[in-house]
Design an enzyme around this catalytic site. Structure first.
Site: not given
Ligand code: AMP
Length: 542
Positions: A186, A331, A439, A444
């Site tokens: 990550t 994840e 906030k 929110w």
């Molecule tokens: P990653 O593990 O780097 O792929 O990041 C995952 C995170 O990206 C998620 O927990 C979200 O916060 C964000 N994310 C992924 N897809 C979306 C989406 N369609 N809309 C908003 N946030 C997203």
């Protein structure tokens, strides 16, 4: 009593065996680092992935040893996907956009043995190789003739020479489907990066669910362009779903600009493409400037960050392309939800339908979701109550690699760090990352909502909303904006654009124009960095 069905483990090797046997002539087309277009097919990919497996045997790599890649989307990377995992080793896709020190840390933590890299990343490898203490073999993904005479990297060999010496036959081993197949770290915005370690079973189940009609709807009739990188979360599982369905695959290599992507879509009759919003923004700008149209593209899946409504409208209204909004994370392999409509939505008017399409979508079979409040109590699926989003399922991690038994789970559920609502039809909508929520006066404000409105303004190329400390309201939103070239947009112009589109108290207090918003290794806006850059900023006095 046990069922009397054949016991065949779900292994990644079965995907490439299936596609070479049933869809052997189906094409795999790649724009190469060398600049040309390369044409292959599943039969050739299968033969060459067997050469990879043989070459790893010759190197003496053991079951579960890690083979790292630093590579764009292309046929050689695909061969490694199947050859490495198929032979029982673990494919570790490194993200070339990370800082070299992070790459060193990650490669050492993963204990990579081999590193296969595209020549565009030679400078990175030259900078890091002496510090990657476990890597014994370096392979450049090129012909022998392109190998530099003096790279400074000990024992560097070319991929073509490496696999070229090997037979194209290989007996894929059979083993426990729960064995590790690939890993991805990550982005690690806080602390050191952490790795999700996928298994053959989780990868196959994820690929099956991802290909379904109400997911990405992939078939043998599709020509699929994964712009999402194979170096991050296995390009959303597309290489595996593609082999499962036998669709044509089109890889963009390093050329992700609007012009190159458009040309590839047209020349390879791409029907379905997948990418993050920032990439599609470049494509749309190119099309709008040149007055262009698509002749084959039918749908595109957009995820990784929230897709602005203006993008969904542009694809749909101007170009007749359906946008599937999707959400997931490293994840969870990564697919969690995809926004496809139900029968009951088909007669909705355009505005109401857009409200549904804007949501991140419904859970795939295999992903269960719930939202909880600060006390851990489950919240209703009413589309209004918002809380921390938790997930579970067979392609969600239970522990990080080398987590030493420490579980990130809460009562068996994985906390995503996202804040969301879920409506009565099961459509989930992200309101924010929990750390980005603003906030204000005890209420929110969703930074995504504020950004979406700004992005609908024709003068805005990119917008990020962050909270700024406020003596009375705790925090107030400001919107940081990159203008489109030639736009004359002013602070007042954008603030008045918000009027009537959101509650008054949710309108940002200020607009900050910048040349660029920092993006992370996977194309997401880096709000932590933005906050750092703006640490001296003070809100205007009311
Ligand atoms: P990653 O593990 O780097 O792929 O990041 C995952 C995170 O990206 C998620 O927990 C979200 O916060 C964000 N994310 C992924 N897809 C979306 C989406 N369609 N809309 C908003 N946030 C997203």
């Amino acid at each position: 009593m046990l069922g009397l069905m054949q016991d065949q483990p779900l292994l990644i090797s079965t995907l490439i065996e299936f596609s070479q046997r049933h869809h052997g002539e189906s094409e795999v087309v790649s724009r190469r680092v060398e600049g040309d277009i390369h044409r292959s097919n599943y039969k050739q990919i299968s033969a060459r992935s067997k050469q990879v497996a043989n070459a790893l045997d010759v190197m003496g790599l053991q079951f579960s040893d890690r083979v790292a890649t630093l590579a764009w989307n292309g046929y050689r990377h695909l061969e490694l996907y199947f050859g490495v995992s198929g032979s029982g080793r673990v494919l570790h896709t490194l993200n070339p956009r990370l800082h070299p020190d992070q790459i060193v840390w990650i490669a050492n933590h993963a204990e990579d043995q081999v590193l296969c890299f595209d020549m565009s990343f030679l400078p990175i490898v030259q900078a890091v190789h002496s510090r990657c203490t476990t890597i014994k073999h370096f392979v450049a993904l090129c012909d022998a003739s392109r190998l530099p005479a003096d790279s400074g990297i000990p024992g560097l060999q070319s991929y073509e020479a490496w696999i070229g010496a090997q037979p194209q036959t290989y007996s894929w081993p059979s083993f426990d489907e729960n064995s590790a197949s690939s890993m991805c770290y990550t982005s690690g915005t806080t602390g050191n990066p952490k790795a999700a370690l996928y298994s053959h079973r989780s990868t196959l189940l994820h690929a099956l669910a991802g290909a379904l009609p109400d997911s990405l709807n992939m078939s043998a009739r599709d020509s699929v362009l994964p712009v999402v990188p194979m170096f991050h979360v296995n390009a959303w599982g597309l290489p595996y779903s593609a082999a499962m369905t036998g669709c044509k695959l089109v890889f963009p290599g390093p050329a992700m600009d609007g012009k190159s992507i458009y040309e590839l879509i047209e020349s390879e009759s791409v029907s379905f493409a997948a990418g993050v919003p920032t990439v599609w923004q470049m494509l749309l700008s190119h099309m709008q400037t040149g007055g262009l149209h698509f002749s084959s593209l039918k749908r595109t899946v957009i995820g990784g960050s929230a897709c602005p409504p203006a993008m969904i409208t542009a694809f749909n209204d101007l170009y007749g392309v359906e946008v599937l909004h999707a959400w997931g994370m490293t994840e969870m392999s990564p697919l969690g939800t995809v926004c496809t409509l139900k029968n009951k939505h088909m007669d909705l008017d355009a505005d109401e339908m857009m409200k549904v399409r804007l949501k991140q979508g419904r859970g795939l079979y295999g992903v269960d979701m719930k939202i909880i409040d600060d006390n851990g109590a489950e919240l209703p699926w009413d589309g209004k109550a918002y809380g921390d989003l938790l997930v579970k399922g067979p392609w969600v991690i239970k522990e990080y690699f080398k987590g030493e038994g420490a579980s990130p789970l809460v009562d068996g559920w994985f906390p995503t760090g996202d804040v969301a609502t879920i409506d009565a039809d099961g459509y989930m909508q992200i309101t924010d990352r929990s750390k980005d929520v603003i906030k204000s006066g005890g209420e929110w404000i969703s930074s995504i909502d504020v950004e979406n409105i700004a992005m609908a303004h024709p003068g805005v190329a990119m917008a990020a909303c962050i909270g700024m400390k406020h003596p009375k309201w705790d925090e107030r939103p400001v919107v940081v904006v990159v203008k489109r070239p030639d736009s004359e947009l002013t602070r007042e112009g954008l603030l008045s654009f918000y009027e009537g589109k959101t509650a008054k108290w949710q309108i940002p207090d200020d607009v900050i124009f910048v040349d660029a918003i920092p993006l992370g290794g996977t194309g997401k806006m880096q709000k932590a960095k933005l906050r750092e850059i703006l640490s001296d900023y003070r809100l205007p006095v009311a």
